[in-house]
Enzyme design. Structure first.
Site, mmCIF file in Angstrom:
data_model
loop_
_atom_site.group_PDB
_atom_site.id
_atom_site.type_symbol
_atom_site.label_atom_id
_atom_site.label_comp_id
_atom_site.label_asym_id
_atom_site.label_seq_id
_atom_site.Cartn_x
_atom_site.Cartn_y
_atom_site.Cartn_z
ATOM 1 C CB SER A 148 -0.889 0.002 1.249
ATOM 2 O OG SER A 148 -1.501 1.261 1.465
ATOM 3 C CE1 TYR A 161 -4.083 -2.086 4.996
ATOM 4 C CE2 TYR A 161 -3.244 0.116 4.550
ATOM 5 C CZ TYR A 161 -3.709 -1.103 4.099
ATOM 6 O OH TYR A 161 -3.790 -1.339 2.746
#
Length: 260
Positions: A148, A161
């Site tokens: 990501s 995350y």
């Protein structure tokens, strides 16, 4: 999805795709199958994995369901073993499965922290270990981690995350240099904001401001799952034979942009 098995750059190769039943993972599984790969599609749900494999088979491709928990070492072994038993080995692993969490760090519970880290970081490591056990004796392999932009950046409320995605980049580098002697390449694709059903639901729920994301992205739009899948296809082929230990941004210029 186009019908019929095509000969292509991945003809005869075996690919395991975690999270291969939705979003980016589904797009990767379909594209790999279209280019000749035999694909083991993973989902936590046996029914979902079976349905996706059946849909690929009905379109003329070669696929098998491979259900299993992504964050579990034994589950990883079982998923990879399913592909090895059916086709004799694994050539490509795509670690696409992942979960998110948005929560103020002062309120982030230990179990929620562990859930994200287990799925988004420990899981890819366990799957890489399991795949390497097949790849090393064969003297080749490609492992593609789907990361990501939050492996490079930070946003409030993403402690678990972002930590997992930063860690995934480090894991990619270590495995790439450690397993290079076995001709195993390890790379990480770091997407920006990609339009998926889950993204659509989050925008509708007010989690993400869709218009603001488009304005902030230099290319002015969300990415498509097919664009990430095309990158994963290239990286899995011999055309990318000298690419390892790298991160590839598929983010419309988001990370490069320093303005507001």
């Amino acid at each position: 999805m186009t019908g019929g098995q095509e000969t292509g750059a991945l003809s005869g190769r075996v690919a395991v795709v975690t999270g291969g039943c939705s979003g980016i993972g589904r797009a990767v599984a379909e594209l790999y199958a279209q280019h000749g790969a035999r694909v083991a599609v993973n989902s936590r749900s046996p029914d979902t994995a079976a349905r996706t494999a059946a849909e690929l088979a009905a379109a003329g491709y070669v696929a098998t369901p491979a259900p299993g928990d992504v964050g579990d070492r034994q589950g990883a072994g079982n998923v990879v073993d399913a592909a090895v038993r059916k086709w004799g080995g694994v050539d490509i692993l795509v670690n696409s499965a992942g979960i998110g969490n948005i929560q103020d760090s002062t309120a982030l519970a230990a179990e929620e922290w562990r859930r994200v880290i287990d799925t988004d970081l420990s899981g890819p490591f366990f799957y890489a270990q399991a795949a390497a056990a097949s790849m090393i004796p064969r003297g080749r392999g490609v492992i593609i981690n789907i990361g990501s932009i939050l492996g490079h950046l930070a946003l409030p409320g993403r402690a678990a995350y972002a930590s997992a995605k930063h860690g995934l980049i480090g894991l990619t580098k270590v495995l790439a240099v450690e397993w290079a002697r076995h001709n195993i390449r390890v790379v990480c694709i770091d997407p920006g904001y990609i339009w998926t059903r889950k993204m659509e639901e989050r925008i509708a729920a007010g989690v993400y401001p869709g218009d603001a994301v488009r304005r902030r992205t230099p290319l002015g739009r969300f990415g498509r799952v097919e664009e990430v899948a095309q990158t994963a296809l290239f990286l899995a082929t011999d055309s990318a034979a000298y690419i390892s230990g790298s991160t590839i941004m598929v983010d419309g210029g988001w990370t490069a942009y320093g303005g507001w």
